[in-house]
Design a protein around this motif. Structure first.
Motif, short mmCIF file in Angstrom:
data_model
loop_
_atom_site.label_atom_id
_atom_site.label_comp_id
_atom_site.label_asym_id
_atom_site.label_seq_id
_atom_site.Cartn_x
_atom_site.Cartn_y
_atom_site.Cartn_z
N ALA A 151 -1.12 -0.89 11.45
CA ALA A 151 -0.02 0.05 11.22
C ALA A 151 1.12 -0.30 12.16
O ALA A 151 0.92 -0.44 13.38
CB ALA A 151 -0.50 1.49 11.48
N LEU A 199 2.45 -0.51 6.73
CA LEU A 199 0.98 -0.49 6.74
C LEU A 199 0.47 -1.74 6.04
O LEU A 199 0.94 -2.08 4.95
CB LEU A 199 0.46 0.75 6.01
CG LEU A 199 -1.06 0.86 5.85
CD1 LEU A 199 -1.74 1.02 7.20
CD2 LEU A 199 -1.42 2.02 4.92
N GLN A 240 -7.60 4.86 -0.29
CA GLN A 240 -6.53 5.78 -0.66
C GLN A 240 -6.39 6.90 0.36
O GLN A 240 -5.28 7.34 0.65
CB GLN A 240 -6.73 6.31 -2.07
CG GLN A 240 -6.41 5.23 -3.10
CD GLN A 240 -6.63 5.71 -4.51
OE1 GLN A 240 -7.74 6.05 -4.90
NE2 GLN A 240 -5.57 5.71 -5.29
N ARG A 290 2.67 0.75 -1.20
CA ARG A 290 2.25 0.33 -2.55
C ARG A 290 3.44 0.09 -3.47
O ARG A 290 3.27 -0.43 -4.57
CB ARG A 290 1.31 1.37 -3.16
CG ARG A 290 -0.05 1.37 -2.43
CD ARG A 290 -1.06 2.30 -3.04
NE ARG A 290 -1.34 1.91 -4.41
CZ ARG A 290 -1.54 2.79 -5.40
NH1 ARG A 290 -1.50 4.07 -5.18
NH2 ARG A 290 -1.80 2.36 -6.62
N CYS A 315 2.39 8.69 -5.55
CA CYS A 315 1.42 7.95 -4.74
C CYS A 315 0.72 8.92 -3.79
O CYS A 315 0.04 9.83 -4.24
CB CYS A 315 2.17 6.82 -4.01
SG CYS A 315 1.11 5.58 -3.24
N CYS A 316 0.92 8.76 -2.53
CA CYS A 316 0.22 9.59 -1.54
C CYS A 316 0.65 11.05 -1.55
O CYS A 316 -0.09 11.92 -1.09
CB CYS A 316 0.40 8.99 -0.16
SG CYS A 316 -0.41 7.38 0.02
N CYS A 336 6.86 5.32 -1.26
CA CYS A 336 5.79 5.85 -0.43
C CYS A 336 5.65 4.99 0.83
O CYS A 336 5.63 3.76 0.74
CB CYS A 336 4.48 5.85 -1.22
SG CYS A 336 3.16 6.73 -0.33
N TYR A 341 -1.94 7.54 6.65
CA TYR A 341 -0.80 6.83 7.23
C TYR A 341 0.50 7.52 6.79
O TYR A 341 1.41 7.75 7.60
CB TYR A 341 -0.81 5.36 6.80
CG TYR A 341 0.45 4.64 7.23
CD1 TYR A 341 0.56 4.09 8.50
CD2 TYR A 341 1.55 4.57 6.38
CE1 TYR A 341 1.73 3.48 8.91
CE2 TYR A 341 2.72 3.96 6.78
CZ TYR A 341 2.80 3.41 8.05
OH TYR A 341 3.97 2.81 8.45
N THR A 342 0.58 7.83 5.51
CA THR A 342 1.77 8.50 4.98
C THR A 342 1.97 9.84 5.68
O THR A 342 3.10 10.21 6.00
CB THR A 342 1.65 8.67 3.45
OG1 THR A 342 1.63 7.36 2.87
CG2 THR A 342 2.79 9.48 2.88
N ARG A 358 -4.51 5.29 3.25
CA ARG A 358 -3.08 5.18 2.93
C ARG A 358 -2.39 6.55 3.02
O ARG A 358 -1.29 6.67 3.55
CB ARG A 358 -2.89 4.59 1.55
CG ARG A 358 -3.19 3.11 1.48
CD ARG A 358 -2.97 2.56 0.06
NE ARG A 358 -3.21 1.13 0.01
CZ ARG A 358 -2.35 0.19 0.39
NH1 ARG A 358 -1.16 0.54 0.86
NH2 ARG A 358 -2.66 -1.09 0.30
N SER A 359 -3.04 7.58 2.52
CA SER A 359 -2.43 8.91 2.55
C SER A 359 -2.36 9.45 3.97
O SER A 359 -1.41 10.16 4.32
CB SER A 359 -3.17 9.88 1.62
OG SER A 359 -4.47 10.16 2.09
N CYS A 401 3.14 4.21 2.42
CA CYS A 401 1.90 3.43 2.46
C CYS A 401 2.09 2.00 2.00
O CYS A 401 1.20 1.16 2.18
CB CYS A 401 0.79 4.11 1.66
SG CYS A 401 0.82 3.77 -0.11
#
Length: 137
Positions: free
Chosen positions: A104, A83, A42, A20, A27-28, A16, A48-49, A45-46, A18
């Motif tokens: 980022a 990230l 979360q 993790r 994940c995202c 992912c 950003y993804t 992070r999602s 992000c």
């Protein structure tokens, strides 16, 4: 209007974006597919993804209606490369507001760059939304 980046090189089995360290699909990817992010971090992070994989529709869907732009064009020449979550306040399961400070990393046409931002999130009817941010480069 929503414009997507060219086809993503990410698949459900790749790490992912992000950071993790788990596959995108575990994940995202679940949030991009429609599940609500349970915390502000979360959601951050999602989002950003979503930038990394070119999912402008997800970015608009998770942007609070009071601050959401009518359109979002993602630059196909920008590659998101990492990230860092620096600090969070609130944004948990029992909160209605939260902030996420992050950095980022990206490159634009091969030139490295980064942005540092404090993003604000709100939860309404059980859904987290990106509200706005302060920060800069």
């Amino acid at each position: 209007m929503v414009r997507r980046r060219q086809k993503s090189v990410h698949s459900a089995d790749t790490a992912c974006p992000c950071g993790r360290g788990i596959p995108l699909g575990e994940c995202c990817g679940v949030f991009l597919a429609g599940r609500s992010a349970p915390t502000a971090e979360q959601l951050m992070r999602s989002r950003y993804t979503a930038f990394a994989v070119g999912d402008a529709a997800y970015l608009l869907r998770t942007w609070h209606p009071s601050t959401r732009p009518a359109t979002l064009d993602l630059d196909p020449d920008t590659r998101w490369t990492g990230l860092e979550i620096l600090h969070t306040t609130g944004g948990g399961f029992l909160h209605t507001e939260g902030t996420v400070e992050f950095r980022a990393h990206s490159s634009h046409r091969g030139v490295p760059d980064s942005m540092h931002e404090h993003s604000r999130f709100v939860r309404e009817n059980g859904e987290w939304f990106y509200l706005d941010a302060d920060g800069g480069r």
